[in-house]
Each structure stands twice: as structure tokens, then as C-alpha cells.
Scaffold this active site. Structure first.
Site, PDB file in Angstrom:
ATOM      1  N   GLN A 264      31.926  29.938 -18.858  1.00 34.26           N
ATOM      2  CA  GLN A 264      33.072  29.325 -18.091  1.00 34.26           C
ATOM      3  C   GLN A 264      34.052  29.281 -19.371  1.00 34.26           C
ATOM      4  OE1 GLN A 264      32.590  27.631 -14.592  1.00 34.26           O
ATOM      5  NE2 GLN A 264      34.795  27.681 -14.265  1.00 34.26           N
ATOM      6  N   PHE A 265      34.694  30.197 -19.562  1.00 33.41           N
ATOM      7  CA  PHE A 265      36.023  29.934 -20.804  1.00 33.41           C
ATOM      8  C   PHE A 265      36.839  29.146 -20.274  1.00 33.41           C
ATOM      9  CE2 PHE A 265      37.698  33.347 -18.284  1.00 33.41           C
ATOM     10  CZ  PHE A 265      39.061  33.005 -18.391  1.00 33.41           C
ATOM     11  N   THR A 266      36.993  28.911 -18.942  1.00 29.22           N
ATOM     12  CA  THR A 266      38.219  28.054 -18.370  1.00 29.22           C
ATOM     13  C   THR A 266      37.760  26.584 -18.508  1.00 29.22           C
ATOM     14  OG1 THR A 266      37.005  28.002 -16.233  1.00 29.22           O
ATOM     15  CG2 THR A 266      38.724  29.704 -16.536  1.00 29.22           C
TER      16      THR A 266
END
Length: 152
Positions: free
Chosen positions: A81-83
Site C-alpha cells: 500500500q504505497f498510499t
């Protein structure tokens, strides 16, 4: 490296284009959303994997949070989850410049999965760079935030 760790009674992942067909699931354990930062290294992966494997957030016979996922025979559902590196302090649209490039992120994500397995934890994985639908039942609820740089 950042992780959002949720103790779950069950969790699964489906592809957005096939929501009724989960491709990865666990019966109980931890759902881990994992973000990799641009400055992260193998040392960050080791720190996060060790913390996840040994974090004592499961109840013992006295009802105290004293057991790890290893102790309970639980599993880990690991989701990239890069966010988690989204910076929304300025304006209304988050900036993701602190997140690692996909190639670096995927290599460190895979290293975390491998390290968790080396701790004896079963790991189910999401699909990197794929739109996924993650479903879970948070147990407790218990949610822990980790940052390998210890900023929180």
C-alpha cells in the site's frame, strides 16, 4: 517502511474485476498494509518483519494482550500500500513522492514476506501494482501503526 497492522478474525483479497473470487485469504491473524518509502533498505524490512512476527496483540488465557501471531498459529495477509506514504498536509491532493519506486518497493515487500515466513508465519499476499478489494473483520478492534524510522 510503514505498516498498518490489524488483528483480524478473517481477511481476504479479491481483484477489482472479480470481486466474488478471492485469490488470497487467511482464517485469522493479521492483515498488514505495508508501505515502502524511497529511503527504505533491507534493514527496514528486517525491522518490520520482526515486529510483525513478535508483536504481542493477541489475548492469552487471562485476557491480556500477551501473545504474538506466531504464538497463536495465526497467519498474515500482506498487502502492498504505497498510499501509506501519502502526504496531505498541503492542499487537497496527497503527494506520494516519499513512496519508493515500484521496483524497489516490490523487492522490499517480497523481502518482508520472506522474512515473515522465516519466522514460521504463514503469509498470504496481495498482488503488487493491482487494484484489489481487501475485506477483513477487525478483531478487538486492534490496530497498530509501525514505522521503521520510528517517527510515530
Amino acid at each position: 517502511m510503514r505498516a498498518v497492522i490489524q488483528k483480524v478474525s478473517h481477511a481476504h483479497i479479491a481483484a477489482a474485476d472479480a470481486p466474488d473470487a478471492p485469490f488470497s485469504q487467511i482464517p485469522h491473524g493479521l492483515c498488514v498494509l505495508l508501505g515502502v518509502g524511497g529511503e527504505d533498505s533491507e534493514a527496514d524490512a528486517r525491522y518490520i518483519a520482526d515486529k510483525i512476527a513478535h508483536l504481542r496483540i493477541f489475548e492469552d488465557e487471562a485476557g491480556k494482550l500477551n501473545l504474538s501471531v506466531k504464538d497463536t498459529g495465526g497467519e498474515v495477509l500482506l498487502v502492498s500500500q504505497f498510499t501509506l506514504y501519502g502526504d496531505a498536509r498541503n492542499g487537497r491532493r496527497p503527494s506520494f513522492t516519499q513512496a519508493a519506486r515500484p521496483e524497489q518497493a516490490e523487492a522490499l515487500y517480497q523481502q518482508v514476506a520472506t522474512l515473515l515466513r522465516s519466522h514460521g508465519v504463514n503469509v498470504a499476499e496481495g498482488r503488487f501494482r493491482t487494484h484489489m478489494l481487501v475485506s477483513l473483520c477487525n478483531d478487538g478492534p486492534v490496530t497498530i501503526l509501525l514505522d521503521s524510522q520510528k517517527t510515530f
